[in-house]
Design a protein around this motif. Structure first.
Motif, short mmCIF file in Angstrom:
data_model
loop_
_atom_site.label_atom_id
_atom_site.label_comp_id
_atom_site.label_asym_id
_atom_site.label_seq_id
_atom_site.Cartn_x
_atom_site.Cartn_y
_atom_site.Cartn_z
N ASN A 90 40.06 54.31 39.41
CA ASN A 90 40.41 53.38 40.49
C ASN A 90 41.28 54.09 41.55
OD1 ASN A 90 42.67 53.65 39.01
ND2 ASN A 90 43.14 51.48 38.86
N LYS A 91 40.82 55.20 42.05
CA LYS A 91 41.59 55.97 43.01
C LYS A 91 41.77 55.22 44.35
CE LYS A 91 41.95 60.51 45.06
NZ LYS A 91 41.40 61.84 45.17
N ALA A 92 40.82 54.36 44.72
CA ALA A 92 40.88 53.63 45.99
C ALA A 92 41.92 52.53 45.95
CB ALA A 92 39.52 53.05 46.33
N ALA A 93 42.32 52.07 44.81
CA ALA A 93 43.24 50.94 44.70
C ALA A 93 44.64 51.27 45.09
CB ALA A 93 43.22 50.39 43.30
#
Length: 93
Positions: A90-93
């Motif tokens: 979940n790098k975009a979170a």
């Protein structure tokens, strides 16, 4: 008066555990005689008293007979197949 005793067999005494080969210094004669009758001690020679207790150390079972290892008494850990850290999901979170 007291005696120096050489421990012949491991045992638990009034002052804790005594290992085979230990030198018990300045032991009361009554206590010495009691332990000698049981076959746990004998009178230590002056050379034994001067030399002192030198416990035997067993070989490290983690090393084989060919002497493999890193020389520090520890086994090498298996090498990891992937040395890079996993990518976060979940790098975009």
């Amino acid at each position: 008066m007291s005696k120096n005793a050489f421990v012949l067999d491991d045992h638990y005494g009034d002052d804790g555990a005594a290992r085979e080969g230990m030198i018990l210094r300045d032991m009361a004669i009554g206590r010495f005689n009691e332990l000698e009758k049981k076959g746990l001690v004998r009178e230590a020679s002056s050379e034994e008293v001067e030399k002192g207790y030198q416990p035997s150390i067993d070989a490290d079972p983690s090393k084989d007979a060919e002497g493999e290892g890193d020389g520090e008494g520890e086994k090498d850990a298996p090498k990891p197949a992937n040395k890079a850290a996993p990518k976060p999901a979940n790098k975009a979170a």
